[in-house]
Scaffold this motif. Structure first.
Motif, PDB file in Angstrom:
ATOM      1  N   TRP A 103      21.146  -6.918  24.945  1.00 25.96           N
ATOM      2  CA  TRP A 103      19.847  -6.348  24.562  1.00 25.96           C
ATOM      3  C   TRP A 103      18.851  -6.558  25.676  1.00 25.96           C
ATOM      4  O   TRP A 103      17.920  -5.567  25.325  1.00 25.96           O
ATOM      5  CB  TRP A 103      19.810  -8.129  23.964  1.00 25.96           C
ATOM      6  N   TRP A 106      18.839  -2.510  24.630  1.00 26.66           N
ATOM      7  CA  TRP A 106      18.186  -1.992  23.596  1.00 26.66           C
ATOM      8  C   TRP A 106      16.905  -2.248  23.994  1.00 26.66           C
ATOM      9  O   TRP A 106      16.008  -1.309  23.164  1.00 26.66           O
ATOM     10  CB  TRP A 106      19.151  -2.822  22.851  1.00 26.66           C
ATOM     11  N   ILE A 107      15.824  -3.058  24.740  1.00 19.86           N
ATOM     12  CA  ILE A 107      14.969  -3.299  24.745  1.00 19.86           C
ATOM     13  C   ILE A 107      14.310  -2.221  25.250  1.00 19.86           C
ATOM     14  O   ILE A 107      13.686  -1.751  25.436  1.00 19.86           O
ATOM     15  CB  ILE A 107      14.077  -4.894  25.121  1.00 19.86           C
ATOM     16  N   TRP A 110      14.327   0.553  23.897  1.00 21.58           N
ATOM     17  CA  TRP A 110      12.943   0.916  22.881  1.00 21.58           C
ATOM     18  C   TRP A 110      11.673   0.826  23.716  1.00 21.58           C
ATOM     19  O   TRP A 110      10.490   2.005  22.635  1.00 21.58           O
ATOM     20  CB  TRP A 110      12.951  -0.643  21.677  1.00 21.58           C
ATOM     21  N   ALA A 113      11.674   5.154  24.346  1.00 26.63           N
ATOM     22  CA  ALA A 113      11.899   6.083  23.084  1.00 26.63           C
ATOM     23  C   ALA A 113      10.427   5.827  22.359  1.00 26.63           C
ATOM     24  O   ALA A 113      10.534   7.572  21.790  1.00 26.63           O
ATOM     25  CB  ALA A 113      12.431   5.222  21.528  1.00 26.63           C
ATOM     26  N   LEU A 114       9.235   5.116  22.929  1.00 27.98           N
ATOM     27  CA  LEU A 114       7.784   5.557  22.332  1.00 27.98           C
ATOM     28  C   LEU A 114       7.761   6.752  22.940  1.00 27.98           C
ATOM     29  O   LEU A 114       6.789   7.981  22.762  1.00 27.98           O
ATOM     30  CB  LEU A 114       7.183   4.662  22.621  1.00 27.98           C
ATOM     31  N   GLY A 120      14.456   7.713  20.785  1.00 32.39           N
ATOM     32  CA  GLY A 120      13.525   6.767  19.585  1.00 32.39           C
ATOM     33  C   GLY A 120      15.459   7.741  18.214  1.00 32.39           C
ATOM     34  O   GLY A 120      15.094   6.680  17.399  1.00 32.39           O
ATOM     35  N   ALA A 123      18.171   5.453  18.390  1.00 37.08           N
ATOM     36  CA  ALA A 123      17.896   3.951  18.351  1.00 37.08           C
ATOM     37  C   ALA A 123      17.685   3.867  16.667  1.00 37.08           C
ATOM     38  O   ALA A 123      18.023   2.551  16.348  1.00 37.08           O
ATOM     39  CB  ALA A 123      16.623   3.246  19.187  1.00 37.08           C
ATOM     40  N   ARG A 124      17.228   4.377  16.569  1.00 37.64           N
ATOM     41  CA  ARG A 124      17.442   4.870  15.165  1.00 37.64           C
ATOM     42  C   ARG A 124      18.233   4.780  14.498  1.00 37.64           C
ATOM     43  O   ARG A 124      18.293   3.802  13.159  1.00 37.64           O
ATOM     44  CB  ARG A 124      15.712   5.936  14.405  1.00 37.64           C
ATOM     45  N   ASP A 127      20.476   1.808  14.424  1.00 39.51           N
ATOM     46  CA  ASP A 127      19.643   0.702  13.419  1.00 39.51           C
ATOM     47  C   ASP A 127      20.054   1.087  11.486  1.00 39.51           C
ATOM     48  O   ASP A 127      20.199   0.005  10.958  1.00 39.51           O
ATOM     49  CB  ASP A 127      17.985   0.613  13.418  1.00 39.51           C
ATOM     50  N   ASP A 164      16.288  -9.117  15.935  1.00 44.42           N
ATOM     51  CA  ASP A 164      15.800  -8.544  16.568  1.00 44.42           C
ATOM     52  C   ASP A 164      14.782  -9.351  17.619  1.00 44.42           C
ATOM     53  O   ASP A 164      14.242  -9.302  18.592  1.00 44.42           O
ATOM     54  CB  ASP A 164      15.277  -7.048  16.202  1.00 44.42           C
ATOM     55  N   VAL A 168      14.904 -10.389  21.130  1.00 39.96           N
ATOM     56  CA  VAL A 168      13.467 -10.522  22.236  1.00 39.96           C
ATOM     57  C   VAL A 168      12.941 -11.041  22.729  1.00 39.96           C
ATOM     58  O   VAL A 168      13.044 -11.286  23.949  1.00 39.96           O
ATOM     59  CB  VAL A 168      12.606  -9.298  21.908  1.00 39.96           C
TER      60      VAL A 168
END
Length: 206
Positions: A103, A106-107, A110, A113-114, A120, A123-124, A127, A164, A168
């Protein structure tokens, strides 16, 4: 002892595993090509030969982690048992364990990914494939009358969104949420979405 000479794909796999480990330990921003090279005792040039830039290495590392996660999910959902048992197992596997290293990865992903479109996309895609896999099994169980869920895709979205968010919280704020409480809430949400009694999840078919 002579160094074992790896093939191209084996070397690439080893580099990706090392990169995933270093991202978990250091984060994306602090990761250096030299960190990954040092894990395997190779040169920076070798890492760059395979990935050319740090950004491409990071994107490939997350894609590698995503493939591993999806393989485990499909193994869980492909077991020869009830749809309810497969869904329950998948929900519990999704929850963090121990230090929640997966986790943390993946945090990190994410957040990065911004600023990194390639991350991005990874991750998309992960998901979407998660939601699609859960939707398929929910629809299967509903079709056979094992439980009742009129909107499998919506249920899959709500379940993953809850998991999710809880993961987090548990990963980012140490001690704020115990794993036992997280699992209790996840079980309650699953039972609610499938229209079954919570006790059924602890029975032979759950």
């Amino acid at each position: 002892m002579a160094r074992v000479r790896l093939g191209v794909e084996e070397r690439r796999e080893a580099l990706l595993r090392a990169a995933v480990g270093q991202i978990e330990a250091r984060g994306v921003a602090a990761l250096r090509i030299s960190d990954v090279a040092a894990v395997l005792g190779v040169s920076n040039a070798l890492v760059l030969y395979h990935f050319s830039t740090k950004e491409k290495l990071v994107a490939a590392a997350f894609a590698h982690a995503a493939r591993d996660d999806l393989a485990q999910l499909r193994a869980l959902l492909g077991r020869r048992t009830t749809a309810l048992a497969r869904l329950h197992g998948a929900v519990r596997w999704y929850a963090p364990t121990g230090e929640a290293k997966g986790w943390k990865l993946w945090i990190e992903g994410w957040a990065a990914a911004l600023r990194e479109p390639a991350l991005g996309d990874v991750a998309r895609d992960l998901d979407q494939q998660w939601k699609a896999a859960l939707t398929e099994v929910i629809a299967e169980g509903s079709a056979t009358g094992e439980f009742r869920c009129t909107e499998p895709a919506s249920a899959a979205w709500r379940l993953t969104a809850l998991l999710d968010g809880l993961a987090v919280q548990m990963t980012s704020y140490a001690g704020s949420l115990s794993r036992s409480t997280l699992l209790e809430w996840a079980d309650a949400a699953l039972a609610r979405e499938l229209g079954v009694d919570l006790a059924v999840l602890d029975g032979p078919g759950g």
